[in-house]
Design a protein around this motif. Sequence first.
Motif, PDB file in Angstrom:
ATOM      1  N   ALA A   1       1.161  14.214   4.567  1.00 50.29           N
ATOM      2  CA  ALA A   1       0.129  15.004   3.891  1.00 50.29           C
ATOM      3  C   ALA A   1       0.745  16.153   3.103  1.00 50.29           C
ATOM      4  O   ALA A   1       0.312  16.470   1.988  1.00 50.29           O
ATOM      5  CB  ALA A   1      -0.869  15.532   4.913  1.00 50.29           C
ATOM      6  N   LEU A   2       1.786  16.769   3.671  1.00 53.42           N
ATOM      7  CA  LEU A   2       2.437  17.890   2.998  1.00 53.42           C
ATOM      8  C   LEU A   2       3.288  17.438   1.813  1.00 53.42           C
ATOM      9  O   LEU A   2       3.404  18.150   0.805  1.00 53.42           O
ATOM     10  CB  LEU A   2       3.307  18.657   3.998  1.00 53.42           C
ATOM     11  CG  LEU A   2       2.554  19.435   5.083  1.00 53.42           C
ATOM     12  CD1 LEU A   2       3.504  19.873   6.182  1.00 53.42           C
ATOM     13  CD2 LEU A   2       1.841  20.643   4.479  1.00 53.42           C
ATOM     14  N   LEU A   3       3.892  16.251   1.922  1.00 59.32           N
ATOM     15  CA  LEU A   3       4.762  15.758   0.857  1.00 59.32           C
ATOM     16  C   LEU A   3       3.980  15.195  -0.316  1.00 59.32           C
ATOM     17  O   LEU A   3       4.492  15.096  -1.427  1.00 59.32           O
ATOM     18  CB  LEU A   3       5.724  14.704   1.420  1.00 59.32           C
ATOM     19  CG  LEU A   3       6.799  15.262   2.355  1.00 59.32           C
ATOM     20  CD1 LEU A   3       7.503  14.130   3.109  1.00 59.32           C
ATOM     21  CD2 LEU A   3       7.815  16.092   1.584  1.00 59.32           C
ATOM     22  N   GLY A   4       2.744  14.771  -0.071  1.00 59.54           N
ATOM     23  CA  GLY A   4       1.873  14.399  -1.180  1.00 59.54           C
ATOM     24  C   GLY A   4       1.769  12.916  -1.450  1.00 59.54           C
ATOM     25  O   GLY A   4       2.068  12.077  -0.588  1.00 59.54           O
ATOM     26  N   ASP A   5       1.340  12.588  -2.679  1.00 57.57           N
ATOM     27  CA  ASP A   5       1.057  11.202  -3.070  1.00 57.57           C
ATOM     28  C   ASP A   5       2.262  10.290  -2.854  1.00 57.57           C
ATOM     29  O   ASP A   5       3.403  10.657  -3.148  1.00 57.57           O
ATOM     30  CB  ASP A   5       0.660  11.145  -4.550  1.00 57.57           C
ATOM     31  CG  ASP A   5      -0.696  11.793  -4.808  1.00 57.57           C
ATOM     32  OD1 ASP A   5      -1.437  12.003  -3.824  1.00 57.57           O
ATOM     33  OD2 ASP A   5      -0.968  12.103  -5.979  1.00 57.57           O
ATOM     34  N   GLY A   6       1.966   9.094  -2.356  1.00 58.22           N
ATOM     35  CA  GLY A   6       3.015   8.089  -2.167  1.00 58.22           C
ATOM     36  C   GLY A   6       3.647   8.093  -0.801  1.00 58.22           C
ATOM     37  O   GLY A   6       4.376   7.165  -0.455  1.00 58.22           O
ATOM     38  N   TRP A   7       3.400   9.145  -0.008  1.00 66.17           N
ATOM     39  CA  TRP A   7       3.975   9.227   1.336  1.00 66.17           C
ATOM     40  C   TRP A   7       2.962   8.755   2.368  1.00 66.17           C
ATOM     41  O   TRP A   7       1.799   9.117   2.314  1.00 66.17           O
ATOM     42  CB  TRP A   7       4.399  10.658   1.641  1.00 66.17           C
ATOM     43  CG  TRP A   7       5.603  11.098   0.860  1.00 66.17           C
ATOM     44  CD1 TRP A   7       5.603  11.690  -0.359  1.00 66.17           C
ATOM     45  CD2 TRP A   7       6.968  10.972   1.259  1.00 66.17           C
ATOM     46  NE1 TRP A   7       6.887  11.946  -0.766  1.00 66.17           N
ATOM     47  CE2 TRP A   7       7.757  11.513   0.212  1.00 66.17           C
ATOM     48  CE3 TRP A   7       7.612  10.455   2.385  1.00 66.17           C
ATOM     49  CZ2 TRP A   7       9.137  11.553   0.263  1.00 66.17           C
ATOM     50  CZ3 TRP A   7       8.998  10.500   2.444  1.00 66.17           C
ATOM     51  CH2 TRP A   7       9.757  11.038   1.399  1.00 66.17           C
ATOM     52  N   MET A   8       3.452   7.929   3.310  1.00 63.88           N
ATOM     53  CA  MET A   8       2.593   7.408   4.376  1.00 63.88           C
ATOM     54  C   MET A   8       3.372   7.371   5.686  1.00 63.88           C
ATOM     55  O   MET A   8       4.599   7.244   5.690  1.00 63.88           O
ATOM     56  CB  MET A   8       2.114   5.998   4.037  1.00 63.88           C
ATOM     57  CG  MET A   8       1.225   5.898   2.808  1.00 63.88           C
ATOM     58  SD  MET A   8       0.582   4.210   2.586  1.00 63.88           S
ATOM     59  CE  MET A   8       2.120   3.305   2.409  1.00 63.88           C
ATOM     60  N   ALA A   9       2.636   7.470   6.782  1.00 62.73           N
ATOM     61  CA  ALA A   9       3.238   7.394   8.115  1.00 62.73           C
ATOM     62  C   ALA A   9       2.881   6.061   8.752  1.00 62.73           C
ATOM     63  O   ALA A   9       1.764   5.568   8.597  1.00 62.73           O
ATOM     64  CB  ALA A   9       2.741   8.541   8.985  1.00 62.73           C
ATOM     65  N   ASP A  10       3.851   5.496   9.453  1.00 62.99           N
ATOM     66  CA  ASP A  10       3.634   4.233  10.165  1.00 62.99           C
ATOM     67  C   ASP A  10       4.186   4.330  11.576  1.00 62.99           C
ATOM     68  O   ASP A  10       5.193   5.019  11.820  1.00 62.99           O
ATOM     69  CB  ASP A  10       4.315   3.061   9.446  1.00 62.99           C
ATOM     70  CG  ASP A  10       3.571   2.630   8.202  1.00 62.99           C
ATOM     71  OD1 ASP A  10       2.329   2.584   8.251  1.00 62.99           O
ATOM     72  OD2 ASP A  10       4.228   2.353   7.184  1.00 62.99           O
ATOM     73  N   SER A  11       3.553   3.614  12.479  1.00 60.03           N
ATOM     74  CA  SER A  11       3.978   3.612  13.876  1.00 60.03           C
ATOM     75  C   SER A  11       5.171   2.683  14.081  1.00 60.03           C
ATOM     76  O   SER A  11       5.303   1.647  13.430  1.00 60.03           O
ATOM     77  CB  SER A  11       2.820   3.169  14.769  1.00 60.03           C
ATOM     78  OG  SER A  11       3.256   3.018  16.103  1.00 60.03           O
ATOM     79  N   CYS A  12       6.032   3.062  15.027  1.00 62.81           N
ATOM     80  CA  CYS A  12       7.130   2.199  15.483  1.00 62.81           C
ATOM     81  C   CYS A  12       6.822   1.599  16.851  1.00 62.81           C
ATOM     82  O   CYS A  12       7.659   0.920  17.438  1.00 62.81           O
ATOM     83  CB  CYS A  12       8.435   2.989  15.577  1.00 62.81           C
ATOM     84  SG  CYS A  12       9.144   3.430  13.999  1.00 62.81           S
ATOM     85  N   GLY A  13       5.636   1.904  17.373  1.00 62.71           N
ATOM     86  CA  GLY A  13       5.278   1.419  18.697  1.00 62.71           C
ATOM     87  C   GLY A  13       5.759   2.306  19.828  1.00 62.71           C
ATOM     88  O   GLY A  13       5.635   1.961  20.996  1.00 62.71           O
TER      89      GLY A  13
END
Length: 200
Positions: free
Chosen positions: A16-28
């Motif tokens: 959210a802080l880094l902006g457009d194009g950044w997403m978080a994904d789980s590694c389990g």
Amino acid sequence: MRTARSALDYARALAALLGDGWMADSCGHSDLALLNSPLMSLEVAVPSPVRSSSPVNVSLPVTHALVQPRRSDHQHKVTGTISNPQAVADSIRTTGLPAWTKFLAELSVRTDRTRDKLRAFMTTAEQLAGPEAQVTYGSVPGVADLRWPGGRATIHANGEGRIRIVHLDLSDLATSTFTEVLHAVCDAKHPTPSASTTAS
């Protein structure tokens, strides 16, 4: 902003802080998550259990599509704390991204060099092994198998393009085909390899 309770929570805050194009994904796992951009994928690591003062490490994992880093390579990391994702995001922008972009470019050059050296070598070896020889390349850069009626050899090339035999399995130790292949491996154009030999 509430304190993150896991690596995924923290990666979402960074995205959210880094902006457009950044997403978080789980590694389990609660202590590890991915922070993805169009240019690279980063690992976000936190300890378990998570506290506001817990340290955070953001680093660049190297995929199997590239040659592995050398031991002497400096692999940049961004560090911070759970309670201050803004500082970590700022460090990613100012120091992390330039360092990781440069590192990926260098690994890409080494990968291309490794593939070129290995393909040139395997082309020569396949020709000398005869019409029944077959070459297959591994999913990891710098790995290939050569099969011929007299046996099988697994060949590795490193990031500098140095060639070596890591496995040699011979069904017929006396075959002239093997002698030709061995001469190809030891040709002055290529570095002297190491080999382990078994007869079946």
